[in-house]
Design an enzyme around this catalytic site. Structure first.
Site, PDB file in Angstrom:
ATOM      1  N   THR A   9       0.751  -1.360  -0.151  1.00  0.00           N
ATOM      2  CA  THR A   9       0.174   0.038  -0.075  1.00  0.00           C
ATOM      3  C   THR A   9       0.965   1.364   0.041  1.00  0.00           C
ATOM      4  O   THR A   9       2.071   1.032   0.237  1.00  0.00           O
ATOM      5  CB  THR A   9      -0.839  -0.046   1.404  1.00  0.00           C
ATOM      6  OG1 THR A   9      -1.804   1.169   1.046  1.00  0.00           O
ATOM      7  CG2 THR A   9      -0.112   0.190   2.597  1.00  0.00           C
ATOM      8  N   GLY A  13      -2.051   5.536   6.404  1.00  0.00           N
ATOM      9  CA  GLY A  13      -3.301   5.253   7.602  1.00  0.00           C
ATOM     10  C   GLY A  13      -3.466   3.749   7.812  1.00  0.00           C
ATOM     11  O   GLY A  13      -3.422   3.370   8.880  1.00  0.00           O
ATOM     12  N   ASP A  71      -7.791  -5.300  -0.129  1.00  0.00           N
ATOM     13  CA  ASP A  71      -8.886  -4.565  -1.092  1.00  0.00           C
ATOM     14  C   ASP A  71     -10.061  -4.314  -0.431  1.00  0.00           C
ATOM     15  O   ASP A  71     -10.694  -5.329   0.359  1.00  0.00           O
ATOM     16  CB  ASP A  71      -8.816  -5.210  -2.112  1.00  0.00           C
ATOM     17  CG  ASP A  71      -9.590  -4.283  -3.251  1.00  0.00           C
ATOM     18  OD1 ASP A  71      -9.025  -3.287  -3.445  1.00  0.00           O
ATOM     19  OD2 ASP A  71     -10.528  -4.744  -3.861  1.00  0.00           O
ATOM     20  N   ASP A 157     -17.901   6.599   5.237  1.00  0.00           N
ATOM     21  CA  ASP A 157     -18.266   6.639   6.562  1.00  0.00           C
ATOM     22  C   ASP A 157     -19.274   7.648   6.915  1.00  0.00           C
ATOM     23  O   ASP A 157     -20.263   6.897   7.881  1.00  0.00           O
ATOM     24  CB  ASP A 157     -16.906   7.147   7.340  1.00  0.00           C
ATOM     25  CG  ASP A 157     -15.876   5.948   7.532  1.00  0.00           C
ATOM     26  OD1 ASP A 157     -16.595   4.691   7.512  1.00  0.00           O
ATOM     27  OD2 ASP A 157     -14.776   6.175   7.677  1.00  0.00           O
ATOM     28  N   HIS A 182     -14.169  -3.744   9.456  1.00  0.00           N
ATOM     29  CA  HIS A 182     -13.918  -4.808   8.283  1.00  0.00           C
ATOM     30  C   HIS A 182     -12.478  -4.881   8.162  1.00  0.00           C
ATOM     31  O   HIS A 182     -11.875  -6.027   8.255  1.00  0.00           O
ATOM     32  CB  HIS A 182     -14.454  -4.431   6.877  1.00  0.00           C
ATOM     33  CG  HIS A 182     -14.261  -3.055   6.554  1.00  0.00           C
ATOM     34  ND1 HIS A 182     -14.402  -2.109   7.433  1.00  0.00           N
ATOM     35  CD2 HIS A 182     -13.781  -2.509   5.557  1.00  0.00           C
ATOM     36  CE1 HIS A 182     -14.081  -0.897   6.636  1.00  0.00           C
ATOM     37  NE2 HIS A 182     -13.657  -1.059   5.644  1.00  0.00           N
ATOM     38  N   ARG A 183     -11.665  -3.891   8.229  1.00  0.00           N
ATOM     39  CA  ARG A 183     -10.269  -4.073   7.855  1.00  0.00           C
ATOM     40  C   ARG A 183      -9.445  -4.459   9.293  1.00  0.00           C
ATOM     41  O   ARG A 183      -8.446  -5.299   9.491  1.00  0.00           O
ATOM     42  CB  ARG A 183      -9.516  -2.474   7.727  1.00  0.00           C
ATOM     43  CG  ARG A 183      -8.130  -2.741   6.817  1.00  0.00           C
ATOM     44  CD  ARG A 183      -7.575  -1.335   6.401  1.00  0.00           C
ATOM     45  NE  ARG A 183      -8.683  -0.328   6.415  1.00  0.00           N
ATOM     46  CZ  ARG A 183      -9.388  -0.024   5.307  1.00  0.00           C
ATOM     47  NH1 ARG A 183      -9.384  -0.836   4.223  1.00  0.00           N
ATOM     48  NH2 ARG A 183     -10.288   0.885   5.468  1.00  0.00           N
TER      49      ARG A 183
HETATM   50  P1  IMP Z   1      -8.873   0.225  -1.456  1.00  0.00           P
HETATM   51  O1  IMP Z   1      -8.112   1.138  -0.860  1.00  0.00           O
HETATM   52  O2  IMP Z   1      -8.460   0.115  -2.888  1.00  0.00           O
HETATM   53  O3  IMP Z   1      -9.238  -0.807  -0.596  1.00  0.00           O
HETATM   54  O4  IMP Z   1     -10.337   1.001  -1.616  1.00  0.00           O
HETATM   55  C1  IMP Z   1     -11.134   1.059  -0.800  1.00  0.00           C
HETATM   56  C2  IMP Z   1     -12.375   2.277  -0.991  1.00  0.00           C
HETATM   57  O5  IMP Z   1     -13.347   1.687  -0.372  1.00  0.00           O
HETATM   58  C3  IMP Z   1     -11.804   3.523  -0.386  1.00  0.00           C
HETATM   59  O6  IMP Z   1     -11.322   4.510  -1.390  1.00  0.00           O
HETATM   60  C4  IMP Z   1     -13.319   3.763   0.101  1.00  0.00           C
HETATM   61  O7  IMP Z   1     -13.909   4.240  -1.222  1.00  0.00           O
HETATM   62  C5  IMP Z   1     -13.995   2.457   0.259  1.00  0.00           C
HETATM   63  N1  IMP Z   1     -13.776   2.192   1.816  1.00  0.00           N
HETATM   64  C6  IMP Z   1     -13.042   1.309   2.335  1.00  0.00           C
HETATM   65  N2  IMP Z   1     -13.116   0.969   3.445  1.00  0.00           N
HETATM   66  C7  IMP Z   1     -13.698   2.115   4.049  1.00  0.00           C
HETATM   67  C8  IMP Z   1     -13.820   2.606   5.379  1.00  0.00           C
HETATM   68  O8  IMP Z   1     -13.560   2.357   6.517  1.00  0.00           O
HETATM   69  N3  IMP Z   1     -14.669   3.909   5.184  1.00  0.00           N
HETATM   70  C9  IMP Z   1     -15.069   4.371   4.293  1.00  0.00           C
HETATM   71  N4  IMP Z   1     -14.892   3.997   3.017  1.00  0.00           N
HETATM   72  C10 IMP Z   1     -14.113   2.907   2.913  1.00  0.00           C
END
Ligand code: IMP
Length: 200
Positions: A9, A13, A71, A157, A182-183
């Site tokens: 990544t 954060g 993801d 959120d 979830h994470r």
């Molecule tokens: P990633 O970084 O490719 O996994 O993209 C995740 C996307 O999902 C983010 O850019 C947000 O749009 C959405 N997302 C994932 N987790 C959260 C969360 O905890 N809060 C709000 N949006 C989230």
């Protein structure tokens, strides 16, 4: 020497969160930048797991060191699980979340509470140098509110309401959210995989 693993990544954060969860392990967790890996990775998967595997295997191939990747996204049941794996790209990658959130609220206009169910999903993949790959998934269930509320968090959120907390996930502190998210759940699950399968 401490074992090193790479988390695929660029997001500081996420690194902070994973370092907090993996704190008790004798492990150095490096970002791609810290590991000197600068390769373009296209998220072409159609599931969270596929995308996490694509990222983790690209990094293990480049670095030869155990790699983790995640993801995540938002699934809204009434919208056939949209925006799903396209959450970051929904309505355009550079579109502000105030607009993305309003678009989703507009698409749910008039939909009753019982049909506004949704969840945040996070898949984490671990890719080992010998070719073994493992995935885990964490979810946080909620409903899409009627309007954006709260200033914390990011992304979707403000429109994600947690009935058992009586607030949106943008109204939780970072510690509260990490404990429920979830994470957080997926990272705890992958930690168990690393304990079981080893760290190199
Ligand atoms: P990633 O970084 O490719 O996994 O993209 C995740 C996307 O999902 C983010 O850019 C947000 O749009 C959405 N997302 C994932 N987790 C959260 C969360 O905890 N809060 C709000 N949006 C989230």
């Amino acid at each position: 020497m401490r074992k090193k693993i790479i988390f695929a990544t660029q997001n500081e954060g996420k690194l902070k969160e994973i370092r907090a969860i993996f704190g008790e392990m004798d492990l150095a967790i490096l970002s791609m930048k810290e590991a000197g890996i600068d390769i373009p990775i296209e998220e072409t998967g159609t599931t969270f797991e596929e995308n996490a595997i694509i990222k983790a295997t690209a990094v293990v191939k480049a670095a030869g060191t155990l790699a983790l990747a995640d993801d995540s996204g938002l699934e809204i049941d009434y919208l056939n699980k949209e925006p799903g794996v396209y959450s970051a790209r929904y309505a355009g990658e550079d579109t502000p979340y105030t607009i993305k959130n309003q678009l989703l609220l507009d698409r749910l206009a008039g939909v009753k509470e019982s049909q506004r169910t949704a969840r945040f999903v996070c898949a984490v993949a671990a890719a080992y140098p010998d070719g073994r790959v493992f995935t885990v998934r964490g979810t946080m269930e909620g409903i899409i509110g009627l309007a954006p509320v709260g200033e914390n968090g990011f992304g979707y959120d403000p429109i994600f309401y947690l009935p058992e907390c009586g607030c949106s996930s943008a109204q939780l502190t970072m510690e509260q959210k990490n404990a429920l998210s979830h994470r957080g759940k997926a990272l705890c699950a992958i930690k168990e995989v690393l304990y079981k399968e080893g760290m190199e």
